[in-house]
Design an enzyme around this catalytic site. Structure first.
Site, short mmCIF file in Angstrom:
data_model
loop_
_atom_site.label_atom_id
_atom_site.label_comp_id
_atom_site.label_asym_id
_atom_site.label_seq_id
_atom_site.Cartn_x
_atom_site.Cartn_y
_atom_site.Cartn_z
N ASP A 321 0.84 -1.13 0.14
CA ASP A 321 -0.07 -0.04 0.10
C ASP A 321 0.88 1.15 -0.19
O ASP A 321 2.10 1.12 0.32
CB ASP A 321 -1.02 0.02 1.17
CG ASP A 321 -2.14 0.94 1.01
OD1 ASP A 321 -2.20 1.71 0.09
OD2 ASP A 321 -3.10 0.59 1.89
N GLU A 521 -9.89 7.50 4.25
CA GLU A 521 -8.83 6.87 5.25
C GLU A 521 -8.39 7.98 6.26
O GLU A 521 -8.20 9.14 5.54
CB GLU A 521 -7.84 6.12 4.55
CG GLU A 521 -7.38 6.67 3.29
CD GLU A 521 -6.23 5.91 2.50
OE1 GLU A 521 -5.64 4.95 3.14
OE2 GLU A 521 -6.07 6.07 1.50
C1 BGC Z 1 -5.15 2.98 0.46
C2 BGC Z 1 -5.53 1.75 -0.42
C3 BGC Z 1 -5.28 2.39 -1.95
C4 BGC Z 1 -4.09 3.48 -2.01
C5 BGC Z 1 -3.89 3.58 -3.58
C6 BGC Z 1 -3.74 3.51 0.19
O1 BGC Z 1 -3.72 5.01 1.01
O2 BGC Z 1 -4.90 2.49 1.59
O3 BGC Z 1 -6.66 1.24 -0.16
O4 BGC Z 1 -5.75 1.42 -2.80
O5 BGC Z 1 -4.09 4.00 -1.26
O6 BGC Z 1 -4.68 4.74 -3.69
C1 BGC Z 2 -3.79 9.63 -2.53
C2 BGC Z 2 -4.41 8.36 -1.92
C3 BGC Z 2 -3.54 7.74 -1.07
C4 BGC Z 2 -3.19 8.91 -0.04
C5 BGC Z 2 -2.25 8.13 0.94
C6 BGC Z 2 -3.46 10.58 -1.38
O1 BGC Z 2 -2.83 11.65 -1.81
O2 BGC Z 2 -4.47 10.13 -3.56
O3 BGC Z 2 -4.65 7.48 -2.98
O4 BGC Z 2 -4.15 6.49 -0.35
O5 BGC Z 2 -2.49 9.69 -0.73
O6 BGC Z 2 -1.33 8.99 1.64
#
Ligand code: BGC
Ligand code: BGC
Length: 640
Positions: A321, A521
């Site tokens: 990830d 998230e």
């Molecule tokens: C998330 C994943 C996601 C990845 C790519 C991560 O921060 O935990 O679920 O697939 O980013 O965007």
């Molecule tokens: C991205 C996400 C990723 C996240 C993690 C974002 O900038 O767009 O896909 O999961 O950063 O830090």
């Protein structure tokens, strides 16, 4: 009143989370034989293996290491892809070609074409291995303007309909292929056990049995059926079972936290979705940011290598990830032999991919990473690419669905999403026959969520956190208000919209749409508990009650919340989750057409609804289980 308790309630037989033994002894008491053995429907193929052996035999160290790197589209050019023999690219949440939120499908396709051409360019005398592009299409192709957005997983869980899940998977795959992309980071198989977790809505249920029922069907929808020849045809994409393992089990529901469980409980609660998804042949698995008993999954050799690849027989590749490897002790974004040695095959290193390649090469040369491990990772990546048909040397633009813009937001997909919305709604309260809204009724539609597509859509909707968008950013979408307006008018009634809830003529019924504003998230965690308060709505309810108006609450949320007086002061209360772009699905159920509702509520809770604000975690099977509404609860209007 009639309640329907969903039949699959195996969760009730599960050892409660509270009983977990988190002592050191438990952490070292591991036994691979406890885990399920899985046979994938995608069988090993000697011809493919021989072809891979031949390719690997010709690959330089640069080419091998390059395959392990996955970079983000804003940080890598097609020229770089060629020069560094990059294995994969991704677009993160809210990342689009040229950073244009309104990039046309054709612009996505053009970018995919450029990366592809660069990857297979043999001008330098090299092999030219086709690149694979991953995207978070987690409720439809949600980074693309105009795409149909399905209800988030929590709503699909309430629908309890595996056939619907497969249909959504197949529809999403088609739309992804329009844009030249061939891999999605879905399905999320998290079993969210603490609703304070900001990703609870990405989880179908707190009940592992339901995750298992859905895991294989979503994978089949996305990848096609290995048994019938639809597997990885040109209208399918590679799926990702994520996040391995126990992302939904962290203490206090902390995102990227630590899941403290015995191995038996870990298996019983969190492995079920992988059993079915891997049996169906999910080709990639994403490691979880989280830890198990203090040990990070990204460096967990026992879990990634012994269990997943060994015991469970997974022969696809494990992707990390977003810079998750950098969280391992002794690692940085640019350097992490430990992750690769633990069994990570592809590293998601969005920006610092150059440093990662440089250091990984050094580590292979010094023996810190063995050539055997490196080649195993490359073999797995090539195996998936071959199975996915990428070696067919067909340019993205020449695949059948490429550039068929009309498929983005197509009526067929909107119809599926509308069905999903209808089935996702859960009726928690309905006093005095408040619902359905009667023929000819004067209906006030109010609240911040009434005419608000961003609120309906939630996180992972055009932007990462689902913020900074407005209705206009979702062309073709239907808000809950516009759906209600059409339905009430069709039933001979008078609909009025007022976000604040003001009215000159007293309505018969007020439908108040309110709830959580979008999050994803990290940012969606609720460390202080699941209480939800809304003074404005409470005030409005008091006024409506005083005027003798029937109050219907449509609550938008990514998880059950303790809503207290908001529930008490509503005649009817509907949990609508994050329904996505097809708001008319709400009206389909709420408004009676020719006197009887055309559709009744069929959704039932896939998460327990708490009775108090500090009642968490709360899951069916807890010894002291005392929810306001149990898992499987849901009323029907006909049952009145
Ligand atoms: C998330 C994943 C996601 C990845 C790519 C991560 O921060 O935990 O679920 O697939 O980013 O965007
Ligand atoms: C991205 C996400 C990723 C996240 C993690 C974002 O900038 O767009 O896909 O999961 O950063 O830090």
């Amino acid at each position: 009143m009639q309640t329907k308790v969903f039949a699959v309630m195996a969760a009730l037989a599960i050892t409660p989370t509270h009983a977990a033994d988190t002592s050191d002894a438990a952490a070292t008491d591991r036994d691979p034989n406890r885990w399920p053995q899985i046979e994938s429907a995608v069988k090993p193929d000697e011809k493919i293996e021989a072809a891979i052996t031949k390719i690997i035999g010709r690959m330089t160290l640069d080419e091998k290491v390059g395959q392990l790197a996955q970079a983000e589209i804003q940080s890598i050019s097609p020229q770089d892809v060629k020069k560094y023999h990059i294995g994969s690219i991704l677009n993160g949440g809210g990342s689009y070609p040229g950073l244009k939120k309104d990039a046309r499908p054709i612009e996505w396709l053009a970018l995919a074409e450029e990366y592809y051409k660069a990857s297979v360019d043999k001008e330098d005398g090299r092999i030219g291995i086709p690149i694979i592009w991953g995207t978070d299409a987690v409720h439809g192709h949600n980074n693309v303007l105009g795409a149909t957005l399905y209800p988030h997983n929590i709503g699909l869980g309430a629908a309890h309909d595996p056939d619907l899940i497969e249909k959504i998977g197949a529809a999403t795959a088609r739309v992804i292929r329009v844009t030249g992309i061939n891999w999605t980071f879905a399905p999320t198989l998290a079993v969210a056990r603490d609703d304070r977790w900001g990703r609870t809505y990405e989880s179908y249920s707190e009940d592992p049995a339901l995750i298992k029922l859905y895991g294989d069907r979503m994978v089949r929808g996305l990848q096609g059926d290995p048994r019938t020849g639809s597997f990885m045809q040109a209208d399918r994409v590679v799926a990702t079972a994520k996040h391995f393992l126990a992302d939904g089990g962290t203490t206090n529901g902390k995102d990227q936290g630590d899941t403290q469980l015995s191995e038996e409980d870990l298996i019983a609660l969190h492995a079920a979705g992988y059993e079915s998804a891997l049996a169906e042949g999910a080709q990639t698995v994403m490691a979880s940011f989280s830890s198990w008993n203090g040990e990070k999954m990204h460096g967990h050799k026992y879990m990634l290598t012994d269990i997943l690849k060994g015991r469970m027989g997974f022969d696809g590749f494990v992707v990390g990830d977003w810079n998750g490897h950098a969280q391992l002790p002794g690692c940085t974004e640019e350097s992490c032999a430990a992750a690769i040695n633990a069994g990570m095959d592809m590293i998601m290193v969005p920006t610092n991919w150059k440093g990662f390649i440089f250091n990984t090469k050094k580590q292979v040369k010094s023996g810190k990473i063995s050539m055997e491990r490196l080649e195993d990772a490359v073999r797995r990546i090539l195996r998936v690419k071959i199975r996915a048909g990428l070696f067919g040397r067909v340019k993205p633009s020449e695949t059948p669905l490429a550039g068929r813009d009309a498929l983005i937001g197509h009526e067929i997909h909107r119809t599926i999403a509308q069905e999903a919305v209808r089935k996702s709604l859960v009726l928690l309260k309905n006093e005095g026959g408040a619902l359905p809204v009667k023929k000819g009724a004067k209906v006030l539609v109010a609240g911040p969520g009434a005419d608000n597509i961003p609120m309906q859509a939630g996180g992972w909707s055009l932007t990462w956190q689902g913020r900074d968008t407005k209705n206009d950013d979702f062309p073709g979408a239907t808000s809950i208000w516009s759906g209600l307006k059409a339905a009430v008018e069709a039933a001979g009634g008078t609909p009025v919209l007022s976000a604040s809830g003001s009215y000159s003529e007293t309505p018969d019924v007020a439908i108040l749409v309110y709830g959580e504003t979008p999050y994803a998230e990290f940012e969606g965690d609720l460390p202080d508990g699941v209480i939800y308060e809304d003074k404005a709505m409470l005030g409005l309810m008091a006024k409506l009650k005083a005027d003798g108006v029937t109050v219907v609450s449509v609550f938008l949320s990514g998880r059950p919340r303790h809503v207290g007086p908001l529930m008490d002061h509503s005649d009817a209360f509907v949990a609508a989750w994050f329904p996505g772009t097809e708001g008319q699905g709400v009206a389909d159920v709420l408004v009676a057409g020719s006197g009887d509702a055309q559709y009744d509520f069929t959704g039932t809770l896939s998460f327990s609804w708490p009775k108090t604000s500090d009642a968490h975690p709360i899951n069916a099977g807890d010894t002291d289980y005392d929810p306001l509404f149990p898992l499987g609860y849901g009323l029907t209007m006909a049952g009145q």
